[in-house]
Every structure is written in C-alpha cells, then in structure tokens.
Write a protein that holds these residues in place. Structure first.
Motif, PDB file in Angstrom:
ATOM      1  N   THR A 209      24.543 -19.564  46.828  1.00  0.00           N
ATOM      2  CA  THR A 209      24.508 -18.444  47.785  1.00  0.00           C
ATOM      3  C   THR A 209      24.492 -18.912  49.233  1.00  0.00           C
ATOM      4  OG1 THR A 209      22.099 -18.405  47.548  1.00  0.00           O
ATOM      5  CG2 THR A 209      23.360 -16.838  46.211  1.00  0.00           C
ATOM      6  N   LEU A 210      24.129 -20.171  49.475  1.00  0.00           N
ATOM      7  CA  LEU A 210      24.067 -20.691  50.842  1.00  0.00           C
ATOM      8  C   LEU A 210      25.083 -21.813  51.077  1.00  0.00           C
ATOM      9  CD1 LEU A 210      20.193 -20.723  51.462  1.00  0.00           C
ATOM     10  CD2 LEU A 210      21.893 -19.122  52.371  1.00  0.00           C
ATOM     11  N   MET A 211      26.114 -21.844  50.232  1.00  0.00           N
ATOM     12  CA  MET A 211      27.194 -22.815  50.377  1.00  0.00           C
ATOM     13  C   MET A 211      28.472 -22.050  50.712  1.00  0.00           C
ATOM     14  SD  MET A 211      27.655 -26.103  50.341  1.00  0.00           S
ATOM     15  CE  MET A 211      26.163 -26.623  49.459  1.00  0.00           C
ATOM     16  N   PRO A 212      29.113 -22.322  51.824  1.00  0.00           N
ATOM     17  CA  PRO A 212      30.317 -21.578  52.196  1.00  0.00           C
ATOM     18  C   PRO A 212      31.453 -21.768  51.201  1.00  0.00           C
ATOM     19  CG  PRO A 212      29.668 -23.117  53.935  1.00  0.00           C
ATOM     20  CD  PRO A 212      28.791 -23.385  52.770  1.00  0.00           C
ATOM     21  N   ALA A 213      32.243 -20.750  51.018  1.00  0.00           N
ATOM     22  CA  ALA A 213      33.440 -20.868  50.185  1.00  0.00           C
ATOM     23  C   ALA A 213      34.374 -21.894  50.816  1.00  0.00           C
ATOM     24  CB  ALA A 213      34.128 -19.508  50.077  1.00  0.00           C
ATOM     25  N   GLY A 214      34.888 -22.793  50.001  1.00  0.00           N
ATOM     26  CA  GLY A 214      35.810 -23.807  50.507  1.00  0.00           C
ATOM     27  C   GLY A 214      35.140 -24.985  51.181  1.00  0.00           C
ATOM     28  N   ALA A 215      33.820 -25.135  51.004  1.00  0.00           N
ATOM     29  CA  ALA A 215      33.116 -26.256  51.635  1.00  0.00           C
ATOM     30  C   ALA A 215      33.658 -27.593  51.177  1.00  0.00           C
ATOM     31  CB  ALA A 215      31.619 -26.167  51.343  1.00  0.00           C
ATOM     32  N   PHE A 250      19.472 -14.040  49.857  1.00  0.00           N
ATOM     33  CA  PHE A 250      20.183 -15.266  49.516  1.00  0.00           C
ATOM     34  C   PHE A 250      19.393 -16.131  48.537  1.00  0.00           C
ATOM     35  CE2 PHE A 250      22.285 -13.835  53.301  1.00  0.00           C
ATOM     36  CZ  PHE A 250      23.598 -14.236  53.146  1.00  0.00           C
ATOM     37  N   PHE A 251      18.068 -15.901  48.452  1.00  0.00           N
ATOM     38  CA  PHE A 251      17.242 -16.574  47.457  1.00  0.00           C
ATOM     39  C   PHE A 251      15.999 -15.716  47.242  1.00  0.00           C
ATOM     40  CE2 PHE A 251      16.628 -18.490  51.650  1.00  0.00           C
ATOM     41  CZ  PHE A 251      15.269 -18.332  51.853  1.00  0.00           C
ATOM     42  N   PRO A 252      15.392 -15.797  46.056  1.00  0.00           N
ATOM     43  CA  PRO A 252      14.302 -14.877  45.708  1.00  0.00           C
ATOM     44  C   PRO A 252      13.089 -14.942  46.633  1.00  0.00           C
ATOM     45  CG  PRO A 252      15.145 -15.984  43.757  1.00  0.00           C
ATOM     46  CD  PRO A 252      15.763 -16.667  44.942  1.00  0.00           C
ATOM     47  N   SER A 253      12.636 -16.161  46.970  1.00  0.00           N
ATOM     48  CA  SER A 253      11.438 -16.297  47.798  1.00  0.00           C
ATOM     49  C   SER A 253      11.414 -17.683  48.423  1.00  0.00           C
ATOM     50  CB  SER A 253      10.172 -16.104  46.952  1.00  0.00           C
ATOM     51  OG  SER A 253      10.028 -17.169  46.024  1.00  0.00           O
ATOM     52  N   ALA A 254      10.615 -17.818  49.493  1.00  0.00           N
ATOM     53  CA  ALA A 254      10.477 -19.120  50.141  1.00  0.00           C
ATOM     54  C   ALA A 254       9.881 -20.139  49.180  1.00  0.00           C
ATOM     55  CB  ALA A 254       9.604 -18.989  51.383  1.00  0.00           C
ATOM     56  N   ARG A 255       8.964 -19.675  48.341  1.00  0.00           N
ATOM     57  CA  ARG A 255       8.314 -20.571  47.386  1.00  0.00           C
ATOM     58  C   ARG A 255       9.323 -21.128  46.390  1.00  0.00           C
ATOM     59  NH1 ARG A 255       2.845 -18.940  44.010  1.00  0.00           N
ATOM     60  NH2 ARG A 255       2.501 -20.979  43.038  1.00  0.00           N
TER      61      ARG A 255
END
Length: 330
Positions: A209-215, A250-255
């Motif tokens: 979810t935090l990796m750009p498409a086409g990286a 983008f992600f469930p929680s900081a933990r």
C-alpha cells in the motif's frame, strides 16, 4: 563499523575539474555523474569549516538568497539559512503564512514579485510536484528545489550520499536499503536516482500500500518483506511515515506498522554486520524506528546527516552562483 566493499572507488579526480553547468538544481535526474560528484567534492571542501571557530566566508558576499517555504521544515530551511550566512550571503526567509500567498496570490504572481526583488538564489519548498520547476521558468535567478510534493528533494539525496561517502569512503558497490513510506517520499525518489547514478545497489522495502506502482522501473529492487530486503545491506535508510499526505487507511495501526516495517535491533541484524542506519527526519520513534537503534552512535548516522546538510548546501549554493556568474560573462 561497516567496511567499504571491494571495488568501491574514491571519487574520480577528473570530476573535480568539471565546471558545474546547471543553472538550477530541480531534480537529481537533471545531473550526470560528474556533476553529482562535483557537488560532493565541493561539500568535502566545506565540511572542515563546520568545526572551525570562525565559520564565515565571503564566497557569496553581495548575493541575496531567499528561502521560500510553503511547507514547514525546520531542518531544511535552517540548513539553507546557515549555509547562506556562512558563505556571506544576505539571507531572507519569507513567511508564506503572512505573505500575499496566504491572501490568494498565485505562484506565478509570487514569482513575478520575487523576480522584481532581483535575488541571486531562490530556495523553494512546495506541496505540489513541479512547483520549483515552474518558478525556475518565471524568475531570472537560480532556483533550488527544497522538496516539491512527491516529486524530488535533491539536496537531501546529496547530503545522504555525502554522509555515506564520508563514513565509508564511497558509494559504488554498496547495498543500500530504503524502507518505509516510499509512496509519499520525495526523499526516496531522489535517493534512488542519485545512489544508482553513483553505482550503488538500491532496494526499496515497504508494504504494497505504500509502494508506488512501477517502482521497479526506478532501478531498484522492491521487497515487501523487510528482513529479506535488509539481507547483506551496508546502509539502512528509514523513511518517515507521512500521515499528512495520506487520505485513506494505508496500514491498520502504527503498532502493526512497526511490527512489520519498523527498524529495531532484531531486524537490523538481518543486514550486514556493522550496517549503518539513516533517517531524513523528523523521526516517528516507535513507528518507523526504535530509539535503541536511532540513538546508537555506533550505527546511527542521523545526527551526522543534519550536520553534513550544511556543507552540502554550501556546495550547491557555490556551484549555482558560479554557474550564474559564468552565464553572465558568456
């Protein structure tokens, strides 16, 4: 301490003789290897000055530097201000919140206003990608991109490369893992471009979810498993989770994020023994990095990055001032 791998070479001496020809510094993508190494060599010349009792030069005496920051950044703005003052420039920090911009003035109108002031160097930070490039087409002075949206942050990449080179003797041949919120990171984009240009093997690590498409097309290998991505890495560069740019989950929680992608001592052991740790700041402790790693002086280069930033920005200011002077004479 991590050792410089076999085959890493000191900067080519011929790079020192190359005149910096760029009028602006907008993106690492605009530089070739000689120009990038030229800037790092210049920074090497300025670095010892940071320890001197008297730190003032007259290199930019009579020149005006304007810092125009549409986004807050204590480190970057202060670094440019210090760099300009130590080189003898007149430095003006423009407060966007109390300027005409806050009253609805467009970026183009702002450019016209600034141009009328006849500055020599303009440092701009803006939340929109391409803002620095637009300004560069509307003003007569040299423009330095201090971060534009999700696009680039070239001086951060230069100071990161200079920090690595100063500690390990070079960049070529190193395995450098960049981990975290790659999607929103202009630091990651600039670093991948510069470090690969200088001959490093770069890895990008983060959740899908935090990796750009086409990286993958950036020239770096992509990993979603942090431990696998850190294997044999010489340098681990953590990225800040940029919540201010996130509009969804983008992600469930900081933990949970820290559990999978936060750098702690256990995960760091998967890198090469003595691997060095970096972070562009500001850090979210307990989210992307654990304090036991961040504060470990034997592996952490985080404070060194801040210090080297002044020398690198002095180098950039000098190079662009020289380039502008040469342009006027030609």
């Amino acid at each position: 301490m991590a050792q410089r791998p076999t085959g890493v070479k000191k900067t080519d001496e011929s790079a020192r003789a190359i005149r910096f020809r760029q009028k602006h510094l907008l993106a690492i993508a605009d530089l070739d290897r000689f120009e990038a190494e030229n800037l790092l060599d210049r920074a090497e010349k300025f670095a010892p000055l940071l320890d001197e009792r008297v730190k003032k030069l007259d290199t930019l005496r009579g020149r005006t530097l304007i810092n125009l920051f549409f986004e807050n950044s204590t480190r970057t703005q202060s670094s440019f201000e210090l760099a300009g003052k130590r080189m003898g420039a007149d430095v003006v920090n423009m407060s966007v919140k109390s300027s005409s911009v806050a009253k609805g003035e467009t970026l183009i109108d702002t450019a016209a206003t600034l141009n009328a002031m006849r500055p020599d160097l303009l440092v701009v930070r803006h939340g929109s990608s391409g803002a620095a490039e637009l300004l560069s087409r509307k003003v007569d002075c040299a423009v330095i991109n201090a971060g534009d949206g999700k696009h680039e942050h070239p001086t951060q990449a230069l100071l990161d490369a200079f920090t690595i080179r100063s500690r390990l003797g070079g960049v070529e041949g190193l395995i450098i893992a960049i981990c975290g919120d790659v999607l929103h990171s202009r630091v990651a984009r600039s670093n991948v471009a510069l470090l690969t240009l200088l001959g490093a093997q770069v890895r990008l690590i983060g959740p899908p979810t935090l990796m750009p498409a086409g990286a993958e097309k950036w020239g770096a290998k992509v990993f979603h498993d942090m431990r696998a991505g850190l294997k044999d890495a010489d340098v681990v560069m953590m990225l800040r989770v940029q919540r201010e740019r996130m509009t969804g989950g983008f992600f469930p929680s900081a933990r949970e994020y820290f559990w999978f992608y936060g750098l702690d001592e256990e995960k760091l052991r998967h890198a090469k023994p003595g691997a060095l740790v970096m972070h562009p700041g500001p850090m979210n402790r307990g989210v992307e990095i654990d304090s036991t790693v961040a504060d470990n002086a034997s592996v952490s280069l985080i404070e060194t990055q801040v210090r080297m930033g002044v020398a690198v920005r002095m180098a950039v200011l000098e190079a662009l001032a020289e380039s502008g002077a040469n342009e006027e004479r030609s």
